[in-house]
Design a protein around this motif. Structure first.
Motif, PDB file in Angstrom:
ATOM      1  N   UNK A   1      49.147  37.350  39.882  1.00  0.00           N
ATOM      2  CA  UNK A   1      49.333  38.726  40.342  1.00  0.00           C
ATOM      3  C   UNK A   1      50.565  39.291  39.673  1.00  0.00           C
TER       4      UNK A   1
ATOM      5  N   UNK B   1      38.879  46.870  34.165  1.00  0.00           N
ATOM      6  CA  UNK B   1      38.492  46.961  35.567  1.00  0.00           C
ATOM      7  C   UNK B   1      37.122  46.327  35.832  1.00  0.00           C
ATOM      8  N   UNK B   2      37.074  45.389  36.766  1.00  0.00           N
ATOM      9  CA  UNK B   2      35.847  44.689  37.197  1.00  0.00           C
ATOM     10  C   UNK B   2      35.150  43.926  36.076  1.00  0.00           C
TER      11      UNK B   2
ATOM     12  N   UNK C   1      38.788  39.895  36.469  1.00  0.00           N
ATOM     13  CA  UNK C   1      39.590  40.983  37.031  1.00  0.00           C
ATOM     14  C   UNK C   1      39.322  41.030  38.533  1.00  0.00           C
ATOM     15  N   UNK C   2      40.323  40.715  39.347  1.00  0.00           N
ATOM     16  CA  UNK C   2      40.093  40.594  40.786  1.00  0.00           C
ATOM     17  C   UNK C   2      40.502  41.841  41.552  1.00  0.00           C
ATOM     18  N   UNK C   3      41.541  42.510  41.108  1.00  0.00           N
ATOM     19  CA  UNK C   3      41.999  43.760  41.727  1.00  0.00           C
ATOM     20  C   UNK C   3      42.965  44.400  40.737  1.00  0.00           C
ATOM     21  N   UNK C   4      43.451  45.611  41.006  1.00  0.00           N
ATOM     22  CA  UNK C   4      44.300  46.276  40.005  1.00  0.00           C
ATOM     23  C   UNK C   4      45.566  45.490  39.653  1.00  0.00           C
ATOM     24  N   UNK C   5      45.931  44.506  40.496  1.00  0.00           N
ATOM     25  CA  UNK C   5      47.123  43.724  40.166  1.00  0.00           C
ATOM     26  C   UNK C   5      46.863  42.218  40.255  1.00  0.00           C
TER      27      UNK C   5
ATOM     28  N   UNK D   1      33.698  41.170  43.666  1.00  0.00           N
ATOM     29  CA  UNK D   1      34.136  40.477  44.887  1.00  0.00           C
ATOM     30  C   UNK D   1      33.415  41.130  46.038  1.00  0.00           C
TER      31      UNK D   1
END
Lengths: 109, 188
Positions: B31, B54-55, B67-71, B141
């Protein structure tokens, strides 16, 4: 069935992927505030039939909090927006006005 | 050191689709600021694939980036390489706000393969799995019945997914039931 667009990961998330976070844009009244203000912050909540602003969390997805503007009567979603704001952005207000002219919610309209 | 085993030690179910525990897999959660050049260099160096947007899922063989989330990113590696790679990424990010954790032993990975794989997953998750909405190169996710999971495609038909290790038996039973012969819906 409620489907909200997560502004952080861009997914159209099903309600069951999300966690409801209650009312949006609460202003905290802490130490030094009057009893009435503190009570309002803790317990005073809107319960509208119509336009409502809420917090949601994409719990089974990217995990981010975001805001949603929707109608509690029809489940129509006017839009979702960033969690890092203290009031609904102009485009969300316009989207609500287009569908519900003359709406108001707390101090916003 | 004790021998590492996956949650279900290679359990396998063969029905309309094949559900299999893929064995131990190296997984590192990273992260931080995903636009930071130092971070990009560290994770792409560890996984040997390009930075996902993204995604996106960039997976080649045992290695990859999700890519799990924006951070947040997930680095996939062979199991034995994870501890050293996590240390190396953490060293590269020293001084900037970040988190690097080797979560290899905290997750269970399953492969769902065969022509019916898409339908097996679609029965269990609210995510849109239509061919036009989800394909190779993407990661999602979501929720499988009562537990959280992330999945991606390894080719045009096959999926891989991971969930928490403590939920491995639940996930395996769930996928197996959805993949039973004669349980097809024929939607896709």
């Amino acid at each position: 069935m409620l489907i909200l667009h997560c502004p952080y990961c861009g997914v159209d998330a099903d309600e069951t992927e999300l966690a409801a976070g209650g009312e949006a844009h609460l202003k905290r009244f802490g130490p030094g505030s009057s009893d009435e203000e503190f009570e309002g912050y803790l317990f005073g909540r809107e319960n509208p039939r119509g336009v409502h602003l809420e917090r949601w969390r994409h719990a089974h997805g990217c995990g981010k909090w975001f805001h949603a503007a929707r109608c509690t009567a029809t489940l129509e979603v006017f839009g979702t927006y960033s969690a890092q704001v203290t009031e609904p952005p102009a485009e969300i207000r316009e989207a609500i006005t287009a569908k519900r002219p003359g709406w108001s919610w707390r101090e916003f309209s | 050191m004790s021998e590492a085993v996956s949650a279900l030690a290679g359990a396998r179910f063969e029905g309309a689709a094949v559900v299999a525990d893929t064995g131990p897999r190296g997984m590192i959660t990273v992260r931080g600021d995903l636009s930071d050049a130092k971070l990009v260099k560290a994770v792409t160096g560890a996984a040997g694939v390009a930075m996902p947007g993204q995604r996106e899922a960039r997976v080649e063989g045992a290695k990859g980036l999700l890519w799990m989330s924006p951070d947040e990113l997930m680095v996939l590696l062979p199991y034995e390489e994870a501890p050293a790679a996590a240390e190396k990424i953490a060293k590269a990010l020293a001084g900037s706000h970040h988190l690097v954790a080797n979560v290899s032993d905290a997750r269970a990975v399953f492969a769902v393969t065969g022509a019916a794989a898409r339908e097996v997953l679609a029965k269990l998750t609210p995510a849109d799995l239509h061919v036009s909405a989800f394909g190779p190169g993407q990661v999602r996710r979501s929720r499988f019945a009562q537990v959280a999971a992330a999945f991606w495609m390894t080719n045009e038909t096959d999926f891989e997914l991971f969930c928490f290790r403590s939920q491995a038996v639940y996930m395996f039973d769930l996928l197996s039931a959805a993949a039973r012969k004669g349980a097809g819906v024929g939607y896709f």
